[in-house]
Design a protein around this motif. Structure first.
Motif, PDB file in Angstrom:
ATOM      1  N   PRO A 139     -16.946 -59.066  27.949  1.00 58.38           N
ATOM      2  CA  PRO A 139     -15.971 -60.106  27.645  1.00 58.38           C
ATOM      3  C   PRO A 139     -16.103 -61.288  28.605  1.00 58.38           C
ATOM      4  N   ALA A 140     -15.897 -62.478  28.102  1.00 58.35           N
ATOM      5  CA  ALA A 140     -16.069 -63.699  28.900  1.00 58.35           C
ATOM      6  C   ALA A 140     -15.284 -63.657  30.198  1.00 58.35           C
ATOM      7  N   GLU A 141     -14.068 -63.102  30.161  1.00 57.63           N
ATOM      8  CA  GLU A 141     -13.248 -63.077  31.379  1.00 57.63           C
ATOM      9  C   GLU A 141     -13.820 -62.143  32.444  1.00 57.63           C
ATOM     10  N   ALA A 142     -14.687 -61.220  32.063  1.00 55.34           N
ATOM     11  CA  ALA A 142     -15.286 -60.293  33.031  1.00 55.34           C
ATOM     12  C   ALA A 142     -16.667 -60.758  33.497  1.00 55.34           C
ATOM     13  N   TYR A 173     -19.142 -52.270  38.825  1.00 54.65           N
ATOM     14  CA  TYR A 173     -18.186 -53.275  38.355  1.00 54.65           C
ATOM     15  C   TYR A 173     -17.729 -52.943  36.941  1.00 54.65           C
ATOM     16  N   LEU A 174     -18.683 -52.682  36.052  1.00 53.81           N
ATOM     17  CA  LEU A 174     -18.340 -52.383  34.654  1.00 53.81           C
ATOM     18  C   LEU A 174     -17.487 -51.113  34.571  1.00 53.81           C
ATOM     19  N   ALA A 175     -17.921 -50.059  35.233  1.00 54.56           N
ATOM     20  CA  ALA A 175     -17.190 -48.792  35.189  1.00 54.56           C
ATOM     21  C   ALA A 175     -15.784 -48.942  35.765  1.00 54.56           C
ATOM     22  N   GLY A 176     -15.637 -49.748  36.788  1.00 52.67           N
ATOM     23  CA  GLY A 176     -14.345 -49.963  37.423  1.00 52.67           C
ATOM     24  C   GLY A 176     -13.357 -50.704  36.540  1.00 52.67           C
ATOM     25  N   ARG A 177     -13.852 -51.316  35.483  1.00 55.11           N
ATOM     26  CA  ARG A 177     -12.991 -52.038  34.543  1.00 55.11           C
ATOM     27  C   ARG A 177     -12.970 -51.349  33.182  1.00 55.11           C
ATOM     28  N   ALA A 178     -13.374 -50.089  33.176  1.00 54.89           N
ATOM     29  CA  ALA A 178     -13.395 -49.275  31.954  1.00 54.89           C
ATOM     30  C   ALA A 178     -14.262 -49.903  30.859  1.00 54.89           C
ATOM     31  N   LEU A 179     -15.318 -50.614  31.281  1.00 54.13           N
ATOM     32  CA  LEU A 179     -16.294 -51.163  30.338  1.00 54.13           C
ATOM     33  C   LEU A 179     -17.495 -50.231  30.314  1.00 54.13           C
ATOM     34  N   LEU A 217     -18.592 -59.994  37.028  1.00 48.47           N
ATOM     35  CA  LEU A 217     -19.835 -59.224  37.019  1.00 48.47           C
ATOM     36  C   LEU A 217     -20.907 -59.949  37.824  1.00 48.47           C
ATOM     37  N   GLU A 218     -21.042 -61.251  37.593  1.00 53.69           N
ATOM     38  CA  GLU A 218     -22.017 -62.046  38.348  1.00 53.69           C
ATOM     39  C   GLU A 218     -21.699 -62.029  39.837  1.00 53.69           C
TER      40      GLU A 218
END
Length: 149
Positions: A112-115, A71-77, A119-120
């Motif tokens: 970030p709050a919006e992510a 999830y994180l990697a898919g959003r460039a986080l 993530l959950e």
């Protein structure tokens, strides 16, 4: 052996083999991987590996970590270093089972709050979690004895 296990099935079935070593210790063969399971000393084992219940909880934690990283990697986080700690409590009565599991997710950076909700949701949709919520049918076939090697 896969055909024997999936006899009459309409989809290919993955195979994991568990072979007795000694006392309460077993070797688990998964694809090209070998791991040992056992019981702790206090339970009469030799403590040569995690217990099957610990592996069950670890499978959930590893699956959740995988989904979190994706999830994180898919959003460039930043995703490298994501960590999940799992705790569990056994049911004190009958039947013997895991009564509660708690996962603590530690992303490598503040998310970030919006992510956070995404993530959950991603972690909550991992395959092992889904399999716990909608339990698979478990079939047991007792076959002829193991041949001597």
């Amino acid at each position: 052996m896969k055909d024997e296990i999936n006899e009459g099935g309409d989809f290919p079935m993955e195979e994991i083999r568990v072979v007795h070593r000694e006392n309460d210790a077993f070797t688990v063969l998964i694809r090209d991987h070998v791991m040992d399971v056992d019981q702790p000393y206090v339970s009469g084992g030799m403590d040569e590996g995690p217990t099957p219940v610990e592996l069950f909880v670890a499978a959930l934690a590893a699956c959740a970590a995988h989904y979190a990283r994706r999830y994180l990697a898919g959003r460039a986080l930043p995703a490298t270093g994501v960590e999940i700690t799992a705790g569990f409590v056994m049911n004190p009565g009958v039947p013997t089972r895991v009564a509660r599991i708690r996962l603590h997710l530690r992303p490598p950076v503040d998310v970030p709050a919006e992510a956070l909700r995404g993530l959950e949701a991603a972690v909550g949709s991992c395959t092992v979690h889904n399999s716990i919520l909608d339990a698979p049918e478990v079939e047991l076939d007792v076959l002829s004895t193991v041949s001597e090697v």
